[in-house]
Design a protein around this motif. Structure first.
Motif, PDB file in Angstrom:
ATOM      1  N   ILE A 100       0.132   4.193   0.852  1.00 41.99           N
ATOM      2  CA  ILE A 100      -0.133   5.158   1.922  1.00 41.99           C
ATOM      3  C   ILE A 100       0.751   4.889   3.145  1.00 41.99           C
ATOM      4  O   ILE A 100       0.852   5.712   4.050  1.00 41.99           O
ATOM      5  CB  ILE A 100      -1.621   5.098   2.332  1.00 41.99           C
TER       6      ILE A 100
ATOM      7  N   PHE B  22     -11.064   2.684   2.139  1.00 36.93           N
ATOM      8  CA  PHE B  22     -11.666   3.211   0.921  1.00 36.93           C
ATOM      9  C   PHE B  22     -10.934   2.659  -0.305  1.00 36.93           C
ATOM     10  O   PHE B  22     -11.553   2.138  -1.227  1.00 36.93           O
ATOM     11  CB  PHE B  22     -11.606   4.744   0.930  1.00 36.93           C
ATOM     12  N   VAL B  23      -9.609   2.746  -0.263  1.00 39.63           N
ATOM     13  CA  VAL B  23      -8.830   2.274  -1.415  1.00 39.63           C
ATOM     14  C   VAL B  23      -9.116   0.793  -1.665  1.00 39.63           C
ATOM     15  O   VAL B  23      -9.344   0.381  -2.792  1.00 39.63           O
ATOM     16  CB  VAL B  23      -7.326   2.519  -1.182  1.00 39.63           C
TER      17      VAL B  23
ATOM     18  N   PHE C 159      -7.428   8.888   9.812  1.00 42.89           N
ATOM     19  CA  PHE C 159      -7.705   9.191   8.408  1.00 42.89           C
ATOM     20  C   PHE C 159      -7.039   8.141   7.512  1.00 42.89           C
ATOM     21  O   PHE C 159      -7.617   7.674   6.533  1.00 42.89           O
ATOM     22  CB  PHE C 159      -7.189  10.588   8.073  1.00 42.89           C
ATOM     23  N   ALA C 160      -5.825   7.755   7.891  1.00 45.00           N
ATOM     24  CA  ALA C 160      -5.117   6.736   7.102  1.00 45.00           C
ATOM     25  C   ALA C 160      -5.920   5.433   7.078  1.00 45.00           C
ATOM     26  O   ALA C 160      -6.077   4.819   6.033  1.00 45.00           O
ATOM     27  CB  ALA C 160      -3.737   6.498   7.687  1.00 45.00           C
TER      28      ALA C 160
ATOM     29  N   THR D  95      -8.692   5.859   4.683  1.00 47.41           N
ATOM     30  CA  THR D  95      -8.212   5.839   3.296  1.00 47.41           C
ATOM     31  C   THR D  95      -7.922   4.411   2.858  1.00 47.41           C
ATOM     32  O   THR D  95      -8.358   3.976   1.796  1.00 47.41           O
ATOM     33  CB  THR D  95      -6.927   6.672   3.187  1.00 47.41           C
ATOM     34  N   GLU D  96      -7.221   3.660   3.701  1.00 47.35           N
ATOM     35  CA  GLU D  96      -6.911   2.272   3.343  1.00 47.35           C
ATOM     36  C   GLU D  96      -8.184   1.516   3.016  1.00 47.35           C
ATOM     37  O   GLU D  96      -8.287   0.866   1.985  1.00 47.35           O
ATOM     38  CB  GLU D  96      -6.206   1.580   4.513  1.00 47.35           C
TER      39      GLU D  96
ATOM     40  N   SER E 146       0.831  -1.192   0.000  1.00 43.92           N
ATOM     41  CA  SER E 146       0.000   0.000   0.000  1.00 43.92           C
ATOM     42  C   SER E 146       0.868   1.246   0.000  1.00 43.92           C
ATOM     43  O   SER E 146       1.796   1.368   0.787  1.00 43.92           O
ATOM     44  CB  SER E 146      -0.894  -0.009   1.247  1.00 43.92           C
TER      45      SER E 146
ATOM     46  N   TYR F  44       1.603   7.304   6.649  1.00 43.84           N
ATOM     47  CA  TYR F  44       0.748   6.753   7.704  1.00 43.84           C
ATOM     48  C   TYR F  44       1.613   6.199   8.852  1.00 43.84           C
ATOM     49  O   TYR F  44       1.350   6.454  10.035  1.00 43.84           O
ATOM     50  CB  TYR F  44      -0.149   5.719   7.028  1.00 43.84           C
TER      51      TYR F  44
ATOM     52  N   TYR G  81     -12.403   0.739  -3.306  1.00 50.35           N
ATOM     53  CA  TYR G  81     -12.447   1.438  -4.584  1.00 50.35           C
ATOM     54  C   TYR G  81     -11.590   0.725  -5.633  1.00 50.35           C
ATOM     55  O   TYR G  81     -11.906   0.705  -6.809  1.00 50.35           O
ATOM     56  CB  TYR G  81     -11.955   2.871  -4.385  1.00 50.35           C
TER      57      TYR G  81
END
Lengths: 1016, 476, 182
Positions: free
Chosen positions: B257, B319-320, B312-313, B316-317, B255, B261, B323
């Motif tokens: 991010i 979500f990614v 937030f990280a 995001t993880e 990943s 992160y 997605y």
């Protein structure tokens, strides 16, 4: 009691002295040998003798008599080059069928068993038992000397005893022997029956052929051996017959090959046979079925009769079933099966499980005859060595006459009835009524402990012998090594009883074969030794017709048949330890059972529904502790761990035998549960109305696969034959996921047919042109999931046995694992098998993460482990998407190879061409690099350095060589004609986790099924 | 309309009315006064734990990594978790001493010495694990590019090797930075010390420091440069640690991010640990005036910020994963939430995402007890974060057939607990013998230190320290 | 107290606070002295102007360290993986710059840090275990709350009285001549 033990000379009372002696016996049993004799067995000097001997015995040299001449190495035997293995043809007896083998022999010690291409029952392949037998020979726990009343004795002493004891030829002697196809053995058997007027002979096998023989006897009036030609059938219907499983079929190697031949598909045009399985447990064979019906084994009988009744309307010979009907008559399967069978008259096979009662075998045989399969797809052999008696009954009678004291001497040849006999016969006690009990066996086992004479038996790799294959092809068994523990073979044993002298197997066998080779004996004898088979002759086949006897008996069958009520218990032979004879074999114990993937234990299998009713929970990820259930049959109770087997019939429990042995050896002892106590003459296979309940005890099971479904990931791609014909490319990434392969379109813009690596400069791997490029293809349509690849790899690559604890920790060391996934409804799923070795990715994720570059790529495209560079960060294993890397968390090899008081013996089983791995290093499948390199070197020499590329087929990996389904292709990808390239060109070819762009050199051919749409 | 904008003056860094001398005495008294009983008690306990660590490591080397709960899918367990956790904690020290220095955050002076010490000891604890977790520790030196008879070199493309360089560099630079900061204070102790032993040993450590301004001039330059070097370094270290995972192919690891992160997480846990230790130390050593509530609040604000960054990280993880449509990534996240390790996931969510939200409330930010509890919870949470990443992702990756469950053995646990022994052994030695606050820097940050705060009679003028109130007219 | 066989090192004057120290340093410089120095427990802002000290050369030393580190690291990795022992690892190029970045960076930082610390020490002529100033008892305050100026005898303009006079005018609390010990 340790007091008395430590100082045996001081005891305070006679009682203690007695106990003291008991203890010493006990010590004798536990520690078979004292050090000096050990050394004698394997010390350097006698090691040479062993070597010399086996060379003398081998092939040509073997034809000088007397053979057992010691050849010191100073006289260089012409056909041995130290470092180069020699291969000798021989054969492996299993019950009364031989499978041809070729044994790799390194400096006089057999190190690997392979199949013999010339042998019809082998065709170059082996079963798990064939592979495992090698470790049996090197088992340090085998009995090492003759015992009289438990005291150490000798063969010569036994011979003296015989000459005296068997002088009186009119005494009542009972011979109980294993089923044995040996021609010499049966010759001696006849002699014995002639010599001893009041002798009678019982061939006792706990899982024998009797019911099938009885069946043909009822149906055709003759006791005939049934041989199914699966390769020629269009429709196969199996009632509880696990014929692909060596534990259920002594001819499994040939049958597996036949079965897969009949189903191999190379293009959408090809057809494949359709296989229906009707069974209670989810068997290995059932997992290969196109349509599978799960019903209680107790109901199979009704199902068969119902089918017979249905057929009787259209074929002649089954009239007796006319008008019969039962609860299964209107089962939707019956008309469908009938239709299929009638459409394929003469091209179908019906077969019923070995242990089902004779009536079923008779009916099935009759159906085969009525459908004109007899003589076509089903053949019947008249096997000379098969007696006319029903041995199971005869054995029961023996028990009676023993109790009534009618028997003076019992001679037990290899069997272990004290452990395996039906519990109600109470054999251990009955045996005590005989004056003399003489027992020949591999181990000082349950029966030996009751015998007056225990004779330690020579392993088939140690002694001369002969025999016939399932279909009657004759072979000679030639020893590969001098008996490690100076045991004697069953023919030597019998002859000693007859003559009262120590005898020589070699002479006995030659004597037998003199009859066959009347002219120039030497040449013919040598040829047989060399080829491993006499010639392709068979037993006489018999054309059969349904007897009137059968039609009369059917009435009673029908009237006796009633539907199984309550909970049923089905007792089967175990997939890896069979009837218990392989219980002390680490390789087999650690081989996951084909369906459950359990190692080291036997369990009670049941369906999810039944389990829920009993309140038994399913094991799984993070849960290896399972509930123990107590099973009660007619007052006998055992406690055994319960295991949920998806696809098992409801209200049915399957248990396997062979476990829970005592005082046999380091591996067998206290492993699993002894289930024989539940097996009685009444319930040899199925017991009705048993009571079972959950105990509050739990038990840890070492299972190698904790998760059973693919989670919707397209790892094992499969389709029906129909779907394949509609879309021949169903196995591509695109059609599997209905999405484009990531990065493929970009690659195509750049004129590449597969996604690019991030380094476009070297997108295509630069490998030297003069090097072969190795690759593998595994045909999932052929693979039956038997697991022989795993054990063959274990034997070839010196993979240590790590024991139950480590396996349950999840640290199994097998280089090729057999994944088994369930697909569909949890109560009635399909099962799929997928062998997973190292993929040898060209862009291997494991390599780049190793901080010390211990795993790198070779010029011939193999992903290689450098053991002595590895520091053991395990990063490579973490980063392997296929999880095929194995780590030595402890010093497994050392622990395995130094067990017990004489480690040298197990060490002899190791392959000298493969490094044994040290603690803390990573290991994995090497594509059998030792074989590859030997072939490359040989080719280099033969072609005077012209090429390093061995001819196609000259390199076989261990897994490929063993596989009876020929599911594994291996070869040079630069050779466009090679089998592996052809396989990879097949449109079913796909790569595992292709989307990761690791570019595996190993690929898979998607699996096909051919289900009947009417049953969908 | 018009609004008055007023410059809100920074609160005084050092509370109470202290002269330079007072500061010296306040801080220097601890190293120079006799050892208190309590210290011996604490030190004894720490030593016992240290022995546990040594025992556990000894047994590990004797028996093999098998004594840990590792298995086939899960080749990395507590060892790597603890490594990442300890390294993360270390980051706060460097951050405080370097980055806040560059940002001219005067309040750092109260805690930087302290935090740097923590960094160094934490990195020591961290460094142990990669070394002992290998199968053949006796050849661990093969990871260093040492010419050898095998002509074999390390593989420079392995993130694990990057780790070796990153962590050792980080440790060395932190140590240098720390020592440079200590030199003037050693001089102070040398001059204050009564006993000959102390005088000599502090004297040697002080390298003959006089406080000459010509020295201060180069010294400040060096300190500035070191701060400038340490800043990218501290960011790089956890970035590289995150590469161990991010560079692999394993879902839940692979990943992009991860670097930011991980760094955020590191600062998060580091500040929590500094708070934990600071709140204990200020009490015991009566440094309430220096490590005061204002500073605690400032640190709580950092905690709040980084806490939400981490949260937030996570989002995001997730979500990614959804997605991307990448089934394995989706699979692993689903397993995080409901799979065999869900308990770990929810613990982590509570500790790292829920807990910091309390810090929105000023009264909690300024409440010592609450802060102390939160700081501990955060450290637990960050441990679980690493647990989920290392173990949960590994144990259930691509091939369901290979999935297995990881559970630690007693030896995993003892080794982890043991590292606290190592940490506190060194930390207690630090508290006992070294100035736990940067004396010179505190003085430098006091208003009296600035010549501009003096009137024409050269007398210190409190009034001058108050900044001018700026009146601004703003019209809309 | 001072005896003949001692050599004068300089004149040391103590001041009350940073402000006075800065003023004193200013006037000392204005009076043309070069070899003098001020001593304080912490660096004082504006002192460099007062003493007229120019930029420290440390930056250049560190740059040297940085370049050595960067070039050295790259050279090692390229040589090893590209020439000395090239191996096919995951089918990646032998010389593969992206993977060299982390290590190059770390080594650069490491050598820079060494350069900074040891550069600073050598510029400050440290470590030094003896210093004539240590012979002055009250100089102990220099690391506590004392603010000192010392004009050294090595200065051409140095004359004990004149220097003492100058410092007294700047309001020194205490003035003392410092002697080199044998």
């Amino acid at each position: 009691m340790s007091e008395e033990v430590t100082s045996p000379n001081y005891w305070k009372s006679l009682g203690e002295l007695a106990r003291n002696e008991e203890y010493e016996k006990f010590v004798e049993r536990e520690f078979p040998e004292n050090a000096t004799e050990l050394n004698d067995q394997v010390s350097r000097r006698s090691f040479l003798r062993v070597m010399g001997a086996s060379i003398a015995l081998a092939g040509f040299a073997a034809c000088r008599r007397p053979v057992q001449k010691i050849m010191p190495y100073s006289e260089e035997p012409e056909d041995i080059v130290p470092g180069n293995p020699l291969f000798y043809a021989s054969a492996m007896p299993f019950q009364d069928a031989l499978t041809g083998i070729v044994v790799e022999n390194n400096e006089g010690r057999p190190s690997k068993v392979e199949g013999n291409d010339h042998h019809p029952a082998s065709k170059g392949n082996t079963s798990i038992f064939g592979q495992g037998s090698l470790l049996n020979m090197y088992d340090p726990d085998r009995s090492r000397y003759v015992r009289k009343d438990g005291e150490r004795s000798s063969v010569s002493a036994f011979a003296e005893f015989c000459s005296d004891h068997f002088a009186s030829t009119d005494q009542n002697i009972a011979f109980v022997s294993e089923a044995n196809s040996s021609i010499t053995f049966n010759r001696l058997k006849e002699q014995a029956l002639e010599t001893f007027s009041n002798a009678h002979w019982i061939t006792y096998e706990p899982f024998g052929e009797d019911h099938a023989l009885e069946g043909t006897n009822i149906a055709f009036g003759e006791r005939l051996r049934t041989y199914n030609h699966f390769g020629e059938a269009n429709v196969i219907v199996s009632f509880d017959d696990d014929f692909l499983n060596p534990a259920a079929n002594k001819n499994s190697v040939e049958d597996t090959k036949q079965f897969t031949d009949g189903r191999s598909v190379s293009s959408p045009e090809d057809g494949m046979s359709r296989f229906y399985a009707i069974e209670s447990t989810f068997s290995l064979t059932g997992s290969n079925a196109d349509n599978r019906l799960r019903i209680k084994s107790g109901d199979i009988e009704l199902f068969i009769y119902a089918l017979a009744a249905e057929l009787s309307q259209s074929v002649s010979g089954l009239e007796a079933f006319n008008g019969y009907s039962n609860e299964f008559s209107d089962h939707d399967w019956i008309p469908v099966l009938a239709e299929e069978l009638l459409e394929n008259r003469g091209d179908s096979i019906l077969t019923v499980g070995r242990d089902h009662k004779p009536a079923l075998h008779a009916t099935v045989a009759a159906m085969n005859a009525a459908l004109d399969n007899a003589g076509e797809t089903v053949r019947y052999y008249d096997v000379p060595h098969i007696e006319d008696q029903n041995n199971q009954e005869a054995f029961a009678e023996l028990a009676e006459s023993l109790n009534s004291g009618d028997i003076d001497t019992v001679v037990l040849v290899g069997t272990n009835p004290a452990f395996t006999a039906p519990a109600d016969l109470n054999f251990p006690d009955t045996l005590s009524n005989a004056e003399q009990v003489i027992h020949l066996s591999d181990y000082y086992d349950e029966t030996s402990k009751l015998a007056n004479w225990h004779i330690n038996r020579a392993h088939f790799l140690e002694a001369w012998g002969d025999g016939t294959s399932y279909t009657g092809t004759r072979s000679i068994i030639q020893p590969q090594i001098e008996p490690l523990y100076s045991g004697i073979s069953e023919i030597e044993f019998l002859n000693t009883i007859l003559t009262g002298e120590e005898s020589d197997g070699f002479d006995l066998v030659q004597e037998t074969w003199q009859e066959y080779f009347t002219s120039n004996f030497q040449d013919q004898w040598e040829r047989v030794l060399h080829d491993g088979v006499a010639e392709e002759e068979e037993y006489p086949t018999v054309s059969v017709s349904i007897s009137d006897e059968f039609n009369t008996q059917v009435a009673t069958f029908i009237s006796d048949a009633q539907s199984s009520d309550g909970m049923e218990l089905v007792i089967r032979a175990d997939s890896t330890v069979f009837d218990g004879r392989y219980a002390n074999n680490g390789w087999l114990q650690e081989l996951p059972k084909p369906m459950t993937k359990i190692t080291w234990d036997n369990v009670a299998l049941m369906s999810k529904k039944t389990a829920d009713e009993l309140g038994v929970t399913e094991a799984g990820l993070g849960k290896s502790e399972v509930e123990v259930v107590s099973i009660n049959v007619d007052g006998t109770t055992i406690e055994i761990p319960a295991w949920v087997q998806p696809g098992h019939a409801d209200d049915s429990i399957t248990i396997t035998v062979g476990y829970g042995r005592e005082g046999i050896g380091r591996v067998a002892n206290t492993m699993g549960t002894d289930t024989y106590p539940l097996r009685t003459t009444e319930n040899m296979f199925v017991a009705d109305n048993i009571s079972i309940e959950k105990t509050n005890r739990t038990y840890e099971i070492a299972c190698t696969q904790d998760h059973n479904t693919m989670e919707g990931r397209s790892l094992l791609r499969h389709a029906t034959l129909q779907e394949y014909r509609e879309d021949p490319n169903f196995s591509t990434y695109e059609s599997s996921y209905d999405a484009e392969m990531p990065g493929l379109s970009y690659a195509e813009e750049h004129g590449k047919d597969r996604p690019l690596s991030i380094f476009n400069s070297i997108d295509e791997q630069e490998y030297p042109a003069d090097e072969p490029q190795w690759g593998m293809a595994i045909d999932l349509n052929a693979c039956t999931g038997c697991g022989v690849c795993t054990i063959a790899c274990t034997a070839e690559n010196n993979i240590p046995v790590i024991g139950k604890r480590e396996v349950s920790e999840g640290r199994e060391m097998h280089w090729i694992r057999n994944d088994r996934y369930y697909d569909g409804d949890v109560n009635n799923p399909k099962a799929l098998h997928q062998p997973v070795p190292c993929m040898h990715c060209e862009l291997a994720p494991c390599e780049q993460v190793c901080p010390v570059a211990a795993t790198t790529h070779s010029d011939d495209g193999m992903n290689q482990m450098t053991y002595n560079r590895c520091i053991g960060t395990r990063y490579c294993a973490n980063n392997c998407p296929y999880k095929v890397r194995r780590f030595n968390f402890f010093n497994y090899t050392k622990e395995f190879l130094t067990t017990g008081d004489d480690p040298e013996i197990v060490q002899m089983a190791m392959n000298p061409e493969v490094t044994v791995r040290f603690r803390g290093v990573m290991e994995k499948c090497t594509y059998c690099v030792q074989r590859v390199n030997r072939a490359k070197i040989e080719t280099d020499i033969e072609t005077n350095g012209e090429t390093k590329k061995p001819a196609d087929g000259s390199v076989e990996t261990a897994c490929q060589q063993a596989c009876p389904a020929d599911a594994i292709y291996f070869g040079d990808l630069t050779d466009s004609e090679s089998e592996v390239v052809k396989a990879k060109k097949n449109n079913r070819n796909y790569l595992l986790l292709e989307e990761l762009n690791t570019r595996p050199r190993t690929s898979y051919l998607a699996k096909l099924r051919n289900p009947n749409p009417k049953l969908a | 309309m018009s609004t008055d904008y007023q410059y809100v003056p920074e609160p005084k860094l050092v509370k109470g009315d202290h002269s330079f001398g007072d500061i010296t005495d306040l801080i220097a008294k601890t190293p120079l006064s006799p050892t208190p009983k309590l210290w011996y008690l604490a030190f004894g306990l720490a030593n016992i734990l240290l022995l546990v660590l040594l025992g556990a490591i000894g047994y590990l080397i004797w028996e093999g990594t098998g004594i840990w709960g590792l298995n086939n899918p899960a080749g990395w367990g507590w060892a790597i978790i603890n490594f990442v956790w300890w390294v993360g904690i270390g980051h706060a020290g460097t951050l405080i001493s370097a980055i806040l220095f560059l940002f001219r955050q005067g309040w750092r002076t109260a805690i930087n010495r302290f935090a740097e010490a923590m960094t160094i000891f934490a990195v020591m604890c961290a460094g142990i694990f990669p070394a002992i977790h290998v199968g053949r520790i006796w050849v661990i030196y093969w990871v260093f590019p040492i010419p050898n008879q095998m002509a074999a070199w390390p593989n420079f493309s392995s993130p694990l090797l990057w780790d070796v360089f990153a962590v050792s560099t980080y440790f060395t630079v932190s140590l240098l930075f720390w020592y440079v900061g200590l030199i003037p204070d050693f001089a102070t102790l040398r001059d204050k010390a009564k006993s000959k032993v102390a005088k000599i040993s502090y004297g040697i450590a002080a390298l003959g420091w006089t406080g000459s301004f010509r020295n201060w001039w180069n010294y400040e330059k060096a300190y500035m440069i070191l701060a400038g070097l340490a800043t990218p370094l501290v960011l790089s270290v956890h970035t590289i640690v995150s590469f161990d995972f991010a560079v692999s192919v394993i879902p839940g690891w692979h990943s992009t991010i991860f670097p930011p992160y991980f760094v955020a997480g590191a600062i998060f846990s580091g500040f929590a640990m500094v708070l934990t230790l600071m709140l204990i130390a200020r009490k015991i050593y009566g440094l309430e005036d220096i490590m005061n509530i204002d500073i605690m609040e400032k640190m709580n604000l950092v905690l709040l910020l980084t806490g939400n960054l981490v949260g937030f990280a996570y989002l995001t993880e997730g979500f990614v994963a959804w997605y991307s449509g990448y089934i394995y990534e989706q699979g692993i996240f689903w397993l995080y939430v409901v799979g065999p390790y869900a308990w770990g996931f929810w613990t982590l969510m509570f500790c790292n995402v829920v807990t910091p939200q309390f810090l929105w409330i000023k009264s909690i930010r300024r409440n010592v007890v609450a802060t102390f509890i939160i700081s501990i919870i955060v450290n637990i949470g960050m441990w679980f974060e690493r647990f989920m990443i290392s173990v949960a992702s590994l144990a259930t990756d691509f091939m369901p057939s290979a999935w297995d469950y990881y559970s630690p053995t007693i030896w995993d646990i003892l080794t982890y607990i043991g590292t606290f022994g190592l940490f506190f052994t060194f930390f207690l030695l630090f508290l006992r013998f070294l100035p736990m606050v940067a004396i010179a820097e505190v003085k430098g940050a006091m208003p009296q230190a600035d010549p501009h705060n003096y009137d024409e009679n050269n007398e210190f003028d409190e009034a001058k320290t108050e900044p001018v109130v700026v009146q601004q007219e703003q019209t809309v | 107290m001072e005896s003949e066989n001692k050599q004068v090192y300089g004149v040391l004057a103590e001041f009350r606070n940073p402000k006075e120290l800065v003023d004193a340093a200013n006037s000392v410089r204005k009076s043309g002295y070069q070899d003098f120095d001020t001593y304080a427990p912490f660096p004082i802002h504006g002192m460099e102007k007062a003493m007229g000290i120019k930029e420290s050369p440390l930056g250049w030393i560190v740059l040297g360290g940085a370049l050595t580190g960067m070039i050295g690291a790259l050279a090692l990795m390229i040589w090893v993986m590209g020439y000395e022992y090239p191996m096919n690892i995951s089918g990646k190029p032998f010389i593969n710059f992206p993977v060299y970045v982390p290590i190059t960076f770390e080594i650069t930082v490491l050598l820079s840090a060494f350069a900074a610390v040891f550069g600073m020490l050598s510029l400050n002529k440290l470590p030094r275990f003896n210093n004539p100033l240590f012979n002055v008892d009250r100089f102990d305050k220099a690391s506590d709350d004392g603010f000192f100026v010392c004009v050294e005898a090595s200065d051409d303009l140095f004359a004990e009285e004149k220097v003492s006079q100058l410092l007294r005018e700047n309001g020194a609390l205490h003035i003392e001549t410092v002697y080199d010990s044998e």
